[in-house]
Design an enzyme around this catalytic site. Sequence first.
Site, PDB file in Angstrom:
ATOM      1  N   CYS A  98       5.294  18.002  19.981  1.00  0.00           N
ATOM      2  CA  CYS A  98       4.434  19.174  20.202  1.00  0.00           C
ATOM      3  C   CYS A  98       3.267  19.180  19.215  1.00  0.00           C
ATOM      4  O   CYS A  98       3.476  19.124  17.998  1.00  0.00           O
ATOM      5  CB  CYS A  98       5.251  20.458  20.058  1.00  0.00           C
ATOM      6  SG  CYS A  98       4.239  21.953  20.288  1.00  0.00           S
ATOM      7  N   GLU A 201      -1.341  11.292  30.792  1.00  0.00           N
ATOM      8  CA  GLU A 201      -2.518  10.998  31.619  1.00  0.00           C
ATOM      9  C   GLU A 201      -2.145  10.347  32.954  1.00  0.00           C
ATOM     10  O   GLU A 201      -2.870   9.482  33.460  1.00  0.00           O
ATOM     11  CB  GLU A 201      -3.495  10.119  30.823  1.00  0.00           C
ATOM     12  CG  GLU A 201      -4.947  10.382  31.137  1.00  0.00           C
ATOM     13  CD  GLU A 201      -5.419  11.802  30.817  1.00  0.00           C
ATOM     14  OE1 GLU A 201      -6.426  12.213  31.421  1.00  0.00           O
ATOM     15  OE2 GLU A 201      -4.796  12.506  29.987  1.00  0.00           O
TER      16      GLU A 201
END
Length: 311
Positions: A98, A201
């Site tokens: 994170c 991505e």
Amino acid sequence: MRILLAPMEGLLDFRLRDTLTRVGGFDECVSEFIRVNNTLLPSHRFYRYVPELHENCRTRSGVPVKVQLLGSDINCMAENASKVASLGAYGIDINFGCPAPTVNRNRGGAALLKEPDLMFAIVKAIRKAVTANIPVTAKMRLGYDSTEQALVCAKALEEGGAEEIVVHARTKTDGYKPPAYWDWISKIRSTVNVPVVANGEIWTAEDAKRCQEVSGCRDIMIGRGAVANPALALMIRGKRNQNLSWDEIKEILYLYWLNLEKTVDTRSRGGRIKQWLHYLSREYQEAKRDFEIVKRFTNLDEFTFYWKQGR
């Protein structure tokens, strides 16, 4: 090939997990992270984040969900892992990725990529705390502000007992800016002897194929790509050759809204729908138009009329 559904703090929670896994194509999900500080969390905290614990830790379409923990206190992480395992967790995932500043300032998530010895200790303690039939996995980035320790961190996770490592192919500093450095995942695969899952991505079936080729990974995790295109997992598998129609998306959005109604106040429901429409606008021009309309809604009746009665 396995396709895992990633969590997204504040959007891709159990409600959206339910919605997207109903569309299909996923083998496994990971919950939003549950923050562990210095206490043993009560059962209701785990049930709040992962209500699937009531259903053999599976979504209503039968997809298993791993429970993700985030924290830096070794003993406390182990105790909470043991607790959620006793509640029926399918698996335990540990968040070392994170990038949120508030999380990192409190020595959580990607901040621990600067401390591979601590990563090792956390994984080892959790692996020891839960029974062997419950998988312990971890998610990491390539580093905090550089890739200098990427291989060291991956090796620390393996040696601590992680049975699988999901690698988001960017550093914390990179955030979510393209590109993702899939070639680094290949380097990690060459360093460890446990399965590695590629993440980052992947917006299209072509992206998934290229990611697999560059990283050498068979398995992938998708998050934002699946929110932008709910049929993406099916398209990656070759079970669909085109997106869902906008009418199909509208029906999914409506059912999601009804799901939100049970546990989320009207204003917050509107925020969740606007977030989703924002991602959908990558694939659907209609989403941009509907965002401008929906952002003015303040109650369920307006939303119901809009989606069910047309323009």
